[in-house]
Design an enzyme around this catalytic site. Structure first.
Site, PDB file in Angstrom:
ATOM      1  N   ASP A  98       0.863  -1.175   0.000  1.00  0.00           N
ATOM      2  CA  ASP A  98       0.000   0.000   0.000  1.00  0.00           C
ATOM      3  C   ASP A  98       0.902   1.228   0.000  1.00  0.00           C
ATOM      4  OD1 ASP A  98      -2.322   1.665   0.542  1.00  0.00           O
ATOM      5  OD2 ASP A  98      -3.231  -0.133   1.404  1.00  0.00           O
ATOM      6  N   GLU A 254      -6.444   4.066  -5.623  1.00  0.00           N
ATOM      7  CA  GLU A 254      -7.681   4.523  -5.003  1.00  0.00           C
ATOM      8  C   GLU A 254      -7.845   5.951  -5.497  1.00  0.00           C
ATOM      9  OE1 GLU A 254      -9.661   4.749  -0.598  1.00  0.00           O
ATOM     10  OE2 GLU A 254      -7.813   5.823  -0.963  1.00  0.00           O
ATOM     11  N   HIS A 327     -11.135  -2.792   3.527  1.00  0.00           N
ATOM     12  CA  HIS A 327     -10.993  -2.417   4.934  1.00  0.00           C
ATOM     13  C   HIS A 327     -11.733  -1.123   5.282  1.00  0.00           C
ATOM     14  CE1 HIS A 327      -8.223  -0.061   2.687  1.00  0.00           C
ATOM     15  NE2 HIS A 327      -8.000   0.715   3.720  1.00  0.00           N
ATOM     16  N   ASP A 328     -12.327  -0.457   4.293  1.00  0.00           N
ATOM     17  CA  ASP A 328     -13.071   0.784   4.550  1.00  0.00           C
ATOM     18  C   ASP A 328     -14.578   0.575   4.411  1.00  0.00           C
ATOM     19  OD1 ASP A 328     -10.739   2.281   4.874  1.00  0.00           O
ATOM     20  OD2 ASP A 328     -10.630   2.781   2.738  1.00  0.00           O
TER      21      ASP A 328
HETATM   22  C1  NOJ Z   1      -8.040   5.439   2.174  1.00  0.00           C
HETATM   23  C2  NOJ Z   1      -7.721   4.242   3.003  1.00  0.00           C
HETATM   24  O1  NOJ Z   1      -8.237   3.106   2.398  1.00  0.00           O
HETATM   25  C3  NOJ Z   1      -8.285   4.512   4.367  1.00  0.00           C
HETATM   26  O2  NOJ Z   1      -8.271   3.385   5.203  1.00  0.00           O
HETATM   27  C4  NOJ Z   1      -7.525   5.662   4.964  1.00  0.00           C
HETATM   28  O3  NOJ Z   1      -8.107   6.007   6.197  1.00  0.00           O
HETATM   29  C5  NOJ Z   1      -7.529   6.888   4.049  1.00  0.00           C
HETATM   30  N1  NOJ Z   1      -7.330   6.563   2.670  1.00  0.00           N
HETATM   31  C6  NOJ Z   1      -6.455   7.860   4.465  1.00  0.00           C
HETATM   32  O4  NOJ Z   1      -5.195   7.325   4.192  1.00  0.00           O
END
Ligand code: NOJ
Length: 554
Positions: A98, A254, A327-328
């Site tokens: 990541d 992302e 994970h989000d």
């Molecule tokens: C996206 C990530 O997937 C998330 O978990 C994170 O809190 C934010 N970006 C900030 O890095």
């Protein structure tokens, strides 16, 4: 599209804090991942994406990096990392890391240096503004102003996310150089590529003008002014040229905020990245991915529309990165299946529906067990930064504390972050000690040991599904074929995948009612099904509730 080595991969996403704790401190670690490689190999995945495992105060569980080239001590050492790469390689599993380069931790030495000495070069690595009040009314993604005051000074720094995550100043070429060095250092080490965090945030509206308030707090979402802003292309192009282009690597960004019309720049032949994630289907239950209290009612037809539009738009330019969990996000079974979340047949059909889309399938840890959300009784039980913020904001917008808690339970990122249930032992076999975050209550019934080798389990189904895509008779078509939506009943998602030589028609009934679908040809050959007998009457296919069927024509 020109063929690329990474089109055949199946990616498994690991949240290291919650995967497996080998050291017995209640927190998952790198050795824990190495110990579980056999499980992943048996599952059939070919690449792992590890969420940040770098040194970090863990305010946002690693998305706040204090040393890009160091491993967080709670996760292990660089030797542990190297051993993980070697052991994975032995099993032909690649590693994707990541890459978090929109911001660092406020504990990074660059930021510390910037605070110590405003005349140091590091000061310009971040975004500081002088004044006796916040320079504008932008709201950060995790709540409150994007500006944080420096104690004892009339100066503020900018953060798109949490206040311990100061944004880097990409306008500074010297900062960009530092970042390229870090990226190349990891690529040289032999990793397969990166999932790239929040990359559309690197360019801001440099007028820093306030905007009309869009909430009771008088603030305005920063995404309008600090996400995918004009001029971002030159940063992203340079990033690619200086790093990714020099290695045979894969990148998945992302990149929220990218319009379909811009996809050519992002993932076309000369695009900045190999793929980007499209969040439109993932966020269909909320008006905006970052405001959980704005719930939106939706139907399977809405989901189908979002998925098929995404697929056909991306197909014009490149390759998709398909996911239903990460994970989000809440657990997919809970979000998309609602009252049917505990029905294994529904979970399988949902899994197959997205897995056979055109693109790279991503599986998030625990998804292969059919894990569901974990309802918490009090806001104090949450660890996730955005959960506490969304709770507060929902009440600020006039909701009761019960309603606020309900919104958070439905959407909390902690739903996906509960420790992985390996077996039915205490703490689900994840750790010998009390884990850093509460286990789900389901683990005695929903765990890997119980599902391993059990016919009909969700885990065995995922194994079979992966094998079918990778090694089955329609592999060529299911991996490389184009995609097109197919007309179907309201609660069915249907599409066809096709090459010049063959076509595979796929139906996924995501509703609790039997449906009748039209077969393209009476002679179509059944190649895949879940649920009971497949019933064909002339050119009609009868689908049981939550059944999936695939047929081949040539
Ligand atoms: C996206 C990530 O997937 C998330 O978990 C994170 O809190 C934010 N970006 C900030 O890095």
């Amino acid at each position: 599209m020109r063929r690329q080595w990474w089109q055949e991969e199946v990616v498994y996403q690991i949240y290291p804090k919650s995967f497996y704790d080998s050291s017995g401190d209640g927190v998952g670690d790198l050795r824990g991942i190495t110990e579980k490689l056999d499980y992943l190999e048996d599952l059939g995945i070919t690449m792992i994406w590890i969420c940040p495992m770098y040194q970090s105060p863990m305010d946002d569980n690693g998305y706040d990096i204090s040393d890009y080239m160091g491993i967080a001590p709670e996760f292990g050492t660089m030797e542990d990392f190297d051993q993980l790469v070697r052991e994975a390689e032995r099993r032909k599993i690649k590693i994707m890391l990541d890459l978090v380069i929109n911001h660092t931790s406020d504990e990074h030495r660059w930021f510390q240096r910037a605070l110590e000495d405003p005349n140091s070069a590091c000061h310009d690595y971040y975004i500081f503004k002088e004044g006796d009040r916040e320079p504008n009314n932008w709201r950060s993604v995790f709540g409150g102003s994007v500006w944080e005051k420096i104690p004892g000074r009339d100066e503020y720094y900018f953060h798109s996310f949490g206040k311990k995550q100061p944004d880097l100043n990409w306008e500074n070429p010297a900062l960009r150089e530092q970042l390229y060095e870090i990226v190349n250092w990891w690529l040289k080490k032999g990793i397969a590529g990166f999932r790239i965090d929040a990359i559309t945030f690197v360019k801001k509206d440099l007028t820093w003008k306030s905007r009309e308030a869009d909430g009771a707090d008088g603030l305005s979402k920063c995404t309008k002014s600090s996400r995918n802003q004009p001029g971002i292309g030159s940063f992203l192009h340079e990033l690619r040229e200086r790093t990714f282009d020099r290695y045979p690597c894969v990148t998945v960004a992302e990149a929220p905020g990218v319009a379909y019309g811009e996809l050519g720049d992002f993932i076309g032949e000369e695009g900045y990245f190999s793929m980007i994630f499209d969040f439109r289907a993932a966020d269909l239950d909320v008006a905006s991915g970052s405001e959980w209290f704005k719930r939106v009612p939706w139907t399977v037809e809405d989901l189908r529309e979002k998925i098929m539009t995404s697929q056909t738009e991306i197909q014009k330019y490149g390759w998709s990165a398909n996911f239903i969990e990460n994970h989000d996000q809440p657990r997919a079974a809970s979000k998309y299946l609602r009252e049917a979340q505990g029905n294994p047949e529904a979970v399988k059909t949902l899994g197959a529906m997205y897995f056979f889309l055109r693109g790279l399938p991503f599986i998030y840890q625990g998804q292969e067990l059919g894990m569901v959300n974990f309802e918490r009784k009090s806001i104090r039980e949450f660890d996730d930064l955005s959960s506490t913020d969304q709770y507060r904001r929902a009440m600020e917008e006039g909701y009761s504390s019960e309603e606020a808690l309900r919104f958070v339970n439905l959407r909390s990122r902690d739903n996906a972050r509960t420790p992985f249930p390996w077996n039915k032992d205490r703490y689900g076999g994840f750790s010998r000690t009390k884990p850093w975050l509460g286990m789900t209550e389901e683990y005695p019934a929903v765990n890997a040991a119980d599902q391993t080798g059990r016919p009909g389990s969700v885990l065995e189904f995922y194994r079979e599904m992966i094998r079918f895509r990778q090694k089955g008779p329609c592999r060529e078509c299911l991996i490389y074929g184009d995609i097109e939506p197919v007309d179907s009943s309201r609660e069915v998602i249907a599409y066809r995948r096709y090459t010049e030589k063959e076509t595979v028609y796929c139906w996924f009934n995501l509703g609790g009612r039997e449906t009748e679908e039209k077969l393209p040809e009476v002679s179509a050959k059944l190649i895949w099904k879940t649920g009971g007998e497949v019933r064909i009457r002339g050119n009609r296919l009868l689908l049981e509730p939550y059944q999936s069927v695939m047929v081949r024509t040539s």
